[in-house]
Scaffold this active site. Structure first.
Site, PDB file in Angstrom:
ATOM      1  N   GLU A  56      -3.772 -31.077   2.877  1.00 46.10           N
ATOM      2  CA  GLU A  56      -2.602 -30.770   4.169  1.00 46.10           C
ATOM      3  C   GLU A  56      -2.952 -29.243   4.343  1.00 46.10           C
ATOM      4  O   GLU A  56      -2.406 -28.373   5.057  1.00 46.10           O
ATOM      5  CB  GLU A  56      -1.429 -30.065   3.477  1.00 46.10           C
ATOM      6  CG  GLU A  56      -0.409 -31.554   2.058  1.00 46.10           C
ATOM      7  CD  GLU A  56      -0.101 -31.830   2.989  1.00 46.10           C
ATOM      8  OE1 GLU A  56       0.452 -32.219   4.566  1.00 46.10           O
ATOM      9  OE2 GLU A  56       0.257 -33.472   2.519  1.00 46.10           O
TER      10      GLU A  56
ATOM     11  N   ASP B 122       6.364 -34.051  -5.495  1.00 45.59           N
ATOM     12  CA  ASP B 122       6.005 -35.072  -4.738  1.00 45.59           C
ATOM     13  C   ASP B 122       5.604 -35.939  -5.956  1.00 45.59           C
ATOM     14  O   ASP B 122       5.081 -37.465  -5.797  1.00 45.59           O
ATOM     15  CB  ASP B 122       3.658 -34.899  -4.493  1.00 45.59           C
ATOM     16  CG  ASP B 122       4.039 -34.480  -4.098  1.00 45.59           C
ATOM     17  OD1 ASP B 122       5.165 -33.486  -2.408  1.00 45.59           O
ATOM     18  OD2 ASP B 122       2.887 -33.519  -2.987  1.00 45.59           O
TER      19      ASP B 122
ATOM     20  N   HIS C 228       5.134 -28.645  -4.563  1.00 45.00           N
ATOM     21  CA  HIS C 228       6.282 -29.538  -4.502  1.00 45.00           C
ATOM     22  C   HIS C 228       5.580 -31.001  -5.215  1.00 45.00           C
ATOM     23  O   HIS C 228       4.756 -30.297  -5.738  1.00 45.00           O
ATOM     24  CB  HIS C 228       5.988 -30.453  -2.960  1.00 45.00           C
ATOM     25  CG  HIS C 228       6.813 -29.526  -1.943  1.00 45.00           C
ATOM     26  ND1 HIS C 228       5.388 -29.084  -0.882  1.00 45.00           N
ATOM     27  CD2 HIS C 228       7.684 -29.039  -1.342  1.00 45.00           C
ATOM     28  CE1 HIS C 228       5.736 -28.449  -0.027  1.00 45.00           C
ATOM     29  NE2 HIS C 228       7.269 -28.475   0.077  1.00 45.00           N
TER      30      HIS C 228
ATOM     31  N   ASP D  69      -0.413 -26.075  -0.067  1.00 44.21           N
ATOM     32  CA  ASP D  69       0.310 -25.103   0.589  1.00 44.21           C
ATOM     33  C   ASP D  69       1.021 -24.636  -0.790  1.00 44.21           C
ATOM     34  O   ASP D  69       2.369 -23.651  -1.095  1.00 44.21           O
ATOM     35  CB  ASP D  69       1.922 -25.749   1.585  1.00 44.21           C
ATOM     36  CG  ASP D  69       2.628 -27.251   0.406  1.00 44.21           C
ATOM     37  OD1 ASP D  69       2.044 -27.057  -0.941  1.00 44.21           O
ATOM     38  OD2 ASP D  69       2.701 -28.086   1.050  1.00 44.21           O
TER      39      ASP D  69
ATOM     40  N   ASP E 264       0.686 -27.045  -6.031  1.00 50.85           N
ATOM     41  CA  ASP E 264       1.564 -27.497  -5.258  1.00 50.85           C
ATOM     42  C   ASP E 264       2.513 -26.540  -5.168  1.00 50.85           C
ATOM     43  O   ASP E 264       3.343 -27.043  -6.299  1.00 50.85           O
ATOM     44  CB  ASP E 264       1.124 -29.325  -5.153  1.00 50.85           C
ATOM     45  CG  ASP E 264       2.239 -29.789  -3.442  1.00 50.85           C
ATOM     46  OD1 ASP E 264       2.894 -28.965  -3.280  1.00 50.85           O
ATOM     47  OD2 ASP E 264       1.661 -31.052  -3.864  1.00 50.85           O
TER      48      ASP E 264
ATOM     49  N   HIS F 199      -0.903 -35.997   1.550  1.00 52.04           N
ATOM     50  CA  HIS F 199      -1.249 -35.421   0.061  1.00 52.04           C
ATOM     51  C   HIS F 199      -0.810 -37.478  -0.320  1.00 52.04           C
ATOM     52  O   HIS F 199      -0.902 -36.992  -1.713  1.00 52.04           O
ATOM     53  CB  HIS F 199      -0.196 -34.812  -0.977  1.00 52.04           C
ATOM     54  CG  HIS F 199      -0.300 -34.230  -1.832  1.00 52.04           C
ATOM     55  ND1 HIS F 199      -0.191 -33.131  -2.727  1.00 52.04           N
ATOM     56  CD2 HIS F 199      -1.963 -35.299  -3.510  1.00 52.04           C
ATOM     57  CE1 HIS F 199      -1.120 -32.550  -3.795  1.00 52.04           C
ATOM     58  NE2 HIS F 199      -2.405 -33.504  -4.151  1.00 52.04           N
TER      59      HIS F 199
ATOM     60  N   HIS G 288       4.302 -39.690   1.155  1.00 47.76           N
ATOM     61  CA  HIS G 288       2.842 -38.282   0.739  1.00 47.76           C
ATOM     62  C   HIS G 288       3.584 -37.016  -0.112  1.00 47.76           C
ATOM     63  O   HIS G 288       3.948 -36.379  -1.287  1.00 47.76           O
ATOM     64  CB  HIS G 288       2.784 -36.361   1.774  1.00 47.76           C
ATOM     65  CG  HIS G 288       3.031 -35.762   2.359  1.00 47.76           C
ATOM     66  ND1 HIS G 288       3.418 -34.454   3.243  1.00 47.76           N
ATOM     67  CD2 HIS G 288       4.926 -36.207   2.197  1.00 47.76           C
ATOM     68  CE1 HIS G 288       4.650 -34.097   3.494  1.00 47.76           C
ATOM     69  NE2 HIS G 288       5.792 -34.243   3.221  1.00 47.76           N
TER      70      HIS G 288
ATOM     71  N   ASP H  77      -2.515 -29.042  -3.253  1.00 47.69           N
ATOM     72  CA  ASP H  77      -2.289 -28.626  -1.764  1.00 47.69           C
ATOM     73  C   ASP H  77      -2.430 -27.441  -1.368  1.00 47.69           C
ATOM     74  O   ASP H  77      -1.796 -26.221  -1.961  1.00 47.69           O
ATOM     75  CB  ASP H  77      -0.397 -29.019  -1.833  1.00 47.69           C
ATOM     76  CG  ASP H  77      -0.377 -29.062  -0.497  1.00 47.69           C
ATOM     77  OD1 ASP H  77      -0.480 -28.627   0.328  1.00 47.69           O
ATOM     78  OD2 ASP H  77       1.175 -30.789  -0.601  1.00 47.69           O
TER      79      ASP H  77
END
Length: 347
Positions: A295, A146, A144, A252, A142, A119, A159, A250
């Protein structure tokens, strides 16, 4: 989505013309890059997503698909840590290259799909998009945020710092990281929305709160429902003006039971229906201009089935963002076919 109020009327009045004006040409850019984090294998993400049938799926949606292949990234032999940030110059150079490629695709009139890779690549993807669309808005899906800086990041991995490089609001909080002198921050905090957060570092939390960034954690999605989350997201970003959307997705963001082949899985993520609803609603605006899918790491799937589940999900997300619906694509049959008068039954 049952939009209400001024945005509802605005979108209804412009939706059909916006969809007609959006490019029916899709550019696919592969970015096989992994130096924004420490796990190898994510550089194989672009090939794995293509092998899952991406080009065929988009072609069936009646797009002219231009697959420009993969960019070639060089790892610098001498690339010392900056503070505790690994490979800063390598990541910076990769993003500069990607920025030029995305800028070229957008400038040529394509809707651009960037396949990562980790990412950190969003730095270059969003920056290249902004060269042609400086008024863009960013939807970051996402687990996260980031949005760490080198001063707040527990790991130092870039990332997890991508958004910090983009935001004008953090300009005086970011040190001069080697490899990034080619870019300046350009995005305002009010032009960003997060969806799906559930693993936010302490430094990121104070940044989100201090800058007043609009975000929806998984708790918010549980409490509000994904329909209301998308209503608020699009109202926040588009009520003032219609403008291009950059979607950075992302894999995830999904629950690990759906997308196991990824580097930083976090339990309790988006369901399949929630993730697809997000992309369906973005498509329905007619304003999607660039999409990142990042990712996907096929080396981390415990079984071939786990890898296939993750890559197939990535293809579904991209296709949904470009118009595939759960009601059917409606491209092959624009009207009910009628038999010809001379049709005969031949035995």
């Amino acid at each position: 989505m049952a939009l209400r109020g001024p945005l509802s009327r605005l979108l209804r009045s412009t939706l059909s013309s916006s969809q007609q004006n959006r490019s029916q040409s899709v550019a696919i850019l592969g970015a096989p890059f992994s130096k924004g984090q420490k796990r190898r294998g994510v550089e194989h993400g672009p090939k794995a997503i293509r092998d899952a049938g991406l080009v065929e799926r988009l072609s069936n949606l009646d797009y002219a698909v231009h697959d420009f292949g993969d960019l070639t990234f060089k790892h610098l032999e001498k690339d010392e840590h900056f503070m505790h940030v690994p490979f800063p110059r390598t990541v910076g150079r990769a993003n500069q290259l990607l920025s030029g490629a995305v800028s070229g695709a957008v400038g040529a009139g394509h809707t651009c799909i960037m396949l990562g890779g980790d990412h950190s690549l969003a730095i270059g993807s969003v920056e290249g998009h902004a060269q042609h669309c400086p008024d863009l808005c960013l939807i970051w899906v996402d687990a996260h945020a980031d949005i760490n800086t080198p001063l707040t990041s527990p790991s130092g991995n870039l990332h997890g710092q991508s958004v910090a490089f983009l935001l004008k609001d953090l300009q005086n909080k970011m040190p001069e990281v080697p490899g990034f002198s080619w870019m300046k921050p350009f995005l305002s905090a009010r032009d960003l929305v997060y969806i799906g957060l559930r693993d936010v570092d302490p430094g990121e939390h104070i940044i989100l709160k201090t800058l007043g960034i609009q975000y929806f954690s998984m708790r918010d999605i549980d409490r509000m429902g994904i329909q209301r989350v998308m209503e608020v997201t699009l109202d926040h970003l588009l009520a003032r003006k219609q403008r291009p959307i950059h979607l950075s997705f992302d894999i995830d963001a999904f629950d690990p039971s759906l997308a196991p082949a990824t580097g930083t899985p976090v339990n309790g993520g988006l369901t399949y229906r929630e993730g697809i609803y997000v992309t369906e609603e973005i498509h329905n605006t007619g304003l999607l201009s660039v999409m990142d899918v990042v990712e996907v790491n096929p080396t981390l799937g415990a079984t071939p089935e786990a890898v296939e589940a993750t890559t197939s999900l990535a293809v579904d997300v991209i296709a949904s963002a470009l118009g595939q619906t759960r009601e059917g694509a409606h491209v092959a049959f624009p009207k009910i076919p009628e038999p010809k008068e001379d049709t005969e039954l031949r035995l």
